[in-house]
Enzyme design. Structure first.
Site, PDB file in Angstrom:
ATOM      1  N   PHE A  15       0.824  -1.218   0.000  1.00  0.00           N
ATOM      2  CA  PHE A  15       0.000   0.000   0.000  1.00  0.00           C
ATOM      3  C   PHE A  15       0.856   1.264   0.000  1.00  0.00           C
ATOM      4  O   PHE A  15       0.429   2.307   0.457  1.00  0.00           O
ATOM      5  CB  PHE A  15      -0.927  -0.004   1.219  1.00  0.00           C
ATOM      6  CG  PHE A  15      -1.741  -1.264   1.344  1.00  0.00           C
ATOM      7  CD1 PHE A  15      -2.909  -1.420   0.618  1.00  0.00           C
ATOM      8  CD2 PHE A  15      -1.314  -2.304   2.158  1.00  0.00           C
ATOM      9  CE1 PHE A  15      -3.652  -2.585   0.716  1.00  0.00           C
ATOM     10  CE2 PHE A  15      -2.054  -3.479   2.261  1.00  0.00           C
ATOM     11  CZ  PHE A  15      -3.225  -3.621   1.538  1.00  0.00           C
ATOM     12  N   GLY A  41       5.479  -3.445  10.550  1.00  0.00           N
ATOM     13  CA  GLY A  41       4.422  -3.694   9.586  1.00  0.00           C
ATOM     14  C   GLY A  41       4.977  -3.903   8.189  1.00  0.00           C
ATOM     15  O   GLY A  41       4.955  -3.002   7.354  1.00  0.00           O
ATOM     16  N   SER A 119       4.519  -6.364  18.112  1.00  0.00           N
ATOM     17  CA  SER A 119       5.392  -5.233  18.397  1.00  0.00           C
ATOM     18  C   SER A 119       5.816  -5.217  19.861  1.00  0.00           C
ATOM     19  O   SER A 119       6.999  -5.050  20.186  1.00  0.00           O
ATOM     20  CB  SER A 119       4.671  -3.938  18.028  1.00  0.00           C
ATOM     21  OG  SER A 119       5.511  -2.826  18.144  1.00  0.00           O
ATOM     22  N   HIS A 139      -3.650  -0.293  12.454  1.00  0.00           N
ATOM     23  CA  HIS A 139      -4.184   1.072  12.432  1.00  0.00           C
ATOM     24  C   HIS A 139      -5.263   1.322  13.485  1.00  0.00           C
ATOM     25  O   HIS A 139      -5.924   2.358  13.454  1.00  0.00           O
ATOM     26  CB  HIS A 139      -4.743   1.390  11.040  1.00  0.00           C
ATOM     27  CG  HIS A 139      -3.662   1.684  10.033  1.00  0.00           C
ATOM     28  ND1 HIS A 139      -2.349   1.337  10.247  1.00  0.00           N
ATOM     29  CD2 HIS A 139      -3.698   2.281   8.818  1.00  0.00           C
ATOM     30  CE1 HIS A 139      -1.633   1.711   9.192  1.00  0.00           C
ATOM     31  NE2 HIS A 139      -2.420   2.287   8.320  1.00  0.00           N
ATOM     32  N   HIS A 164       3.365   6.144   8.435  1.00  0.00           N
ATOM     33  CA  HIS A 164       2.606   6.023   7.184  1.00  0.00           C
ATOM     34  C   HIS A 164       1.101   6.111   7.432  1.00  0.00           C
ATOM     35  O   HIS A 164       0.613   5.827   8.505  1.00  0.00           O
ATOM     36  CB  HIS A 164       2.932   4.683   6.515  1.00  0.00           C
ATOM     37  CG  HIS A 164       2.453   4.575   5.112  1.00  0.00           C
ATOM     38  ND1 HIS A 164       1.922   3.417   4.592  1.00  0.00           N
ATOM     39  CD2 HIS A 164       2.416   5.495   4.103  1.00  0.00           C
ATOM     40  CE1 HIS A 164       1.594   3.617   3.324  1.00  0.00           C
ATOM     41  NE2 HIS A 164       1.877   4.868   3.010  1.00  0.00           N
ATOM     42  N   ASP A 165       0.391   6.495   6.386  1.00  0.00           N
ATOM     43  CA  ASP A 165      -1.077   6.585   6.357  1.00  0.00           C
ATOM     44  C   ASP A 165      -1.602   7.713   7.243  1.00  0.00           C
ATOM     45  O   ASP A 165      -2.427   7.496   8.135  1.00  0.00           O
ATOM     46  CB  ASP A 165      -1.729   5.247   6.751  1.00  0.00           C
ATOM     47  CG  ASP A 165      -1.547   4.186   5.681  1.00  0.00           C
ATOM     48  OD1 ASP A 165      -1.425   4.554   4.498  1.00  0.00           O
ATOM     49  OD2 ASP A 165      -1.517   2.991   6.023  1.00  0.00           O
TER      50      ASP A 165
END
Length: 205
Positions: A15, A41, A119, A139, A164-165
């Site tokens: 992505f 991730g 994690s 997320h 990210h995102d």
């Protein structure tokens, strides 16, 4: 131009937009001269390849952390579920086989060290200082907060934190990555050094 970038890189599952990938490569190239990079991730390894190619330039290492069971949005019935990554025998998402295939095909087995764990479990006894941390894991707010709290303490001064995102508008995407991005900027520990598309970069002060 990124040396040794696989010809099929845009066909790999993932992505990460091309402009984001190129920025990630450039910051990893800078950072890996001072130490290893941690990715949270990895999914099928598309972003890992960009990080790995950068780290290989300095004989450095990418620790690619992922439990490889998919985030919330990858599960059956969810928007980003991919049936090709679902192990019907185990009844679970399994991205590790695809990840290993892509890393090997890119010639990065000696640069990328997979860490197949959650994690929090991986961070529990972590001791290695990191030159760059790239957060692109779950997320949900709980997952994003855990990634931020577990790993930013291991980032060297001058090191890069990439998230990210980032979406300000909830209609465009989840808000958890943007929440930890704002938390980092408000902490006084990081300087905002810019964004590329939905990928934000900060430097540890």
């Amino acid at each position: 131009m990124i040396p040794d970038l696989p010809a099929n890189i845009d066909e790999l599952k993932g992505f990460l937009a091309r402009d984001e990938a190129e920025a990630l490569y450039q910051y990893a190239l800078e950072s890996s001269a001072r130490g290893p990079v941690l990715e949270i991730g990895s999914y099928c390894g598309k972003s890992t390849i960009y990080l790995g190619l950068a780290c290989r330039q300095h004989n450095s290492t990418v620790f690619a952390l992922d439990h490889h069971r998919g985030s919330e949005e990858h599960q059956q019935g969810e928007y980003f579920h991919d049936p090709e990554l679902y192990d019907t025998g185990e009844g679970q998402v399994d991205t590790f086989k695809e990840f290993r295939r892509n890393i090997a095909s890119a010639g990065l087995n000696d640069t990328v060290v997979p860490v197949v764990a959650s994690s929090a479990a991986a961070a529990r006894h972590w001791q290695t200082p990191l030159a760059m941390v790239f957060i692109d894991g779950g997320h949900s707010l709980e997952a994003a907060l855990s990634d931020y709290r577990c790993w930013t303490a291991h980032l060297q001064r001058g090191g890069i934190l990439a998230i990210h995102d980032l979406f300000e508008d909830a209609h465009e995407g989840g808000q958890a990555p943007f929440a930890i991005y704002r938390m980092a900027k408000a902490s006084g520990l990081f300087a905002d050094i810019g964004r590329v598309n939905t990928l934000g970069f900060l430097r540890r002060l």
